[in-house]
Design a protein around this motif. Structure first.
Motif, PDB file in Angstrom:
ATOM      1  N   SER A   7       3.258 -62.292   4.245  1.00  0.00           N
ATOM      2  CA  SER A   7       3.740 -61.234   5.134  1.00  0.00           C
ATOM      3  C   SER A   7       2.590 -60.528   5.836  1.00  0.00           C
ATOM      4  CB  SER A   7       4.577 -60.222   4.339  1.00  0.00           C
ATOM      5  OG  SER A   7       3.837 -59.695   3.264  1.00  0.00           O
ATOM      6  N   HIS A  62       8.895 -61.334   0.992  1.00  0.00           N
ATOM      7  CA  HIS A  62       9.709 -60.383   1.763  1.00  0.00           C
ATOM      8  C   HIS A  62      10.321 -61.119   2.948  1.00  0.00           C
ATOM      9  CE1 HIS A  62      10.930 -56.731   3.882  1.00  0.00           C
ATOM     10  NE2 HIS A  62      10.463 -57.327   4.955  1.00  0.00           N
ATOM     11  N   ASN A  96      14.021 -56.625  -1.919  1.00  0.00           N
ATOM     12  CA  ASN A  96      12.836 -56.535  -1.069  1.00  0.00           C
ATOM     13  C   ASN A  96      13.035 -57.198   0.287  1.00  0.00           C
ATOM     14  OD1 ASN A  96      10.190 -55.626  -0.588  1.00  0.00           O
ATOM     15  ND2 ASN A  96       9.328 -57.630  -1.130  1.00  0.00           N
ATOM     16  N   CYS A  97      14.261 -57.129   0.812  1.00  0.00           N
ATOM     17  CA  CYS A  97      14.568 -57.654   2.138  1.00  0.00           C
ATOM     18  C   CYS A  97      14.930 -56.501   3.070  1.00  0.00           C
ATOM     19  CB  CYS A  97      15.722 -58.649   2.086  1.00  0.00           C
ATOM     20  SG  CYS A  97      15.373 -60.141   1.137  1.00  0.00           S
TER      21      CYS A  97
END
Length: 335
Positions: A7, A62, A96-97
């Motif tokens: 990420s 993520h 965690n999205c």
């Protein structure tokens, strides 16, 4: 030194995490020029893939998930579909999205095939479609967005993808059988049968019970409850049945309003049953006997399917039916 994540690379280059993941794994869907930039940036930032199996090695930590809801499902009231989105967004955050939702305008869905601006700007790693939308628009989304997709409360054999639906057919069959078991035999169905596959399935469940019981419903007892934009409107038939089997609780509320305005008592004179066990804010709590869909199980299953697609591209996809249960309240009486 803090560990560099996929990420971090994605943020630096302004691309999605899945794009970085695919580029570093040598997978298709990334141009050679972009792949070179990603590989170079990863090396400069000191990225090291963790040890372990392929799924662990390739999995970003993520994801950004875009959510599409057609505007006709949000007409008039706080709707069942908006509640589904809220449940989905809450669960996604716990995993965690990040979610970004956009409302699909009818003109874009049917004619212009434009992608909502928020989705284009967000460049999501995956898409969730809540409620039925035009199959042509879905084909366009699949070809242009090129990300994993899941469909919630909607399935079409042409797309043959991951989908999660309520048990519309057997749920409504059970609800109709409940009214028969109460001694109610002259029944009407309330719902725009051609408006959505879920309503069609509920109508077919109603008809299954009618056929098994050797009963028929005259045309005036198959009552349309909405226009093309999803605005609800119900007119009572001239000849009154003993009970109304409604495709959703919002329609059941409206039927009860019309019955009371016409001088009928519910359930003493006429019984009314619903579906979904969803009550909008601000309405009177009438206690509608209904078939409760398991919203939490639906969104959990949908999110799990989406994450599996992200972790393991090319995995087999399927439609999963989530059962519910009847909630007996006070809008149906026994004869």
């Amino acid at each position: 030194m803090q560990k560099v994540r996929l990420s971090d690379i994605a943020q630096k280059l302004g691309v999605s995490t899945v794009t970085v993941h695919n580029a570093l794994c040598g997978r298709k869907g990334v141009s050679e020029a972009l792949r070179g930039r990603i590989v170079q940036t990863a090396s400069e930032m000191g990225y090291q893939a963790p040890d372990g199996g392929e799924e662990k090695k390739d999995a970003p930590d993520h994801w950004d998930i875009g959510v599409v809801i057609a505007e006709n499902f949000l007409a008039q009231y706080e709707t069942y579909y908006w509640k589904l989105y809220q449940e989905f967004a809450k669960l996604a955050a716990e995993k965690n999205c990040t979610t970004v939702v956009d409302v699909l305008k009818k003109e874009a869905e049917r004619y212009t095939h434009e992608i909502p601006g928020a989705l284009l700007e967000a460049e999501p790693d995956a898409l969730a479609v809540i409620g039925e939308i035009d199959i042509g628009y879905i084909r366009m989304l699949k070809s242009r967005m090129k990300v994993p997709m899941v469909y919630i409360d909607f399935y079409n054999h042409e797309i043959a993808a991951d989908a999660v639906i309520a048990d519309n057919f057997y749920g409504m069959y059970q609800m109709t059988e409940l009214l028969f078991s109460c001694g109610l035999e002259r029944l009407a169905f309330v719902g725009a049968v051609d408006a959505a596959a879920s309503i069609m399935d509920r109508y077919l469940g109603f008809m299954r019970a009618m056929v098994i019981r050797h009963r028929t419903a005259p045309p005036e007892w198959i009552i349309r409850d909405r226009d093309e934009m999803g605005n609800l409107e119900v007119e009572l038939p001239k000849h009154m049945p003993q009970g109304f089997v409604c495709n959703c609780d919002l329609a059941a509320e409206m039927v009860i309003d019309r019955l009371e305005a016409a001088g009928y008592r519910v359930p003493e004179d006429v019984s009314v049953a619903g579906f979904d066990n969803f009550v909008r804010k601000g309405c009177r709590k009438r206690g509608i006997t209904t078939y409760e869909t398991d919203r939490k199980a639906m969104v959990k299953t949908a999110l799990d399917k989406l994450i599996k697609q992200l972790r393991t591209p090319g995995r087999k996809q399927s439609c999963q039916i989530i059962p519910g249960q009847i909630r007996w309240k006070n809008s149906v009486r026994k004869i």
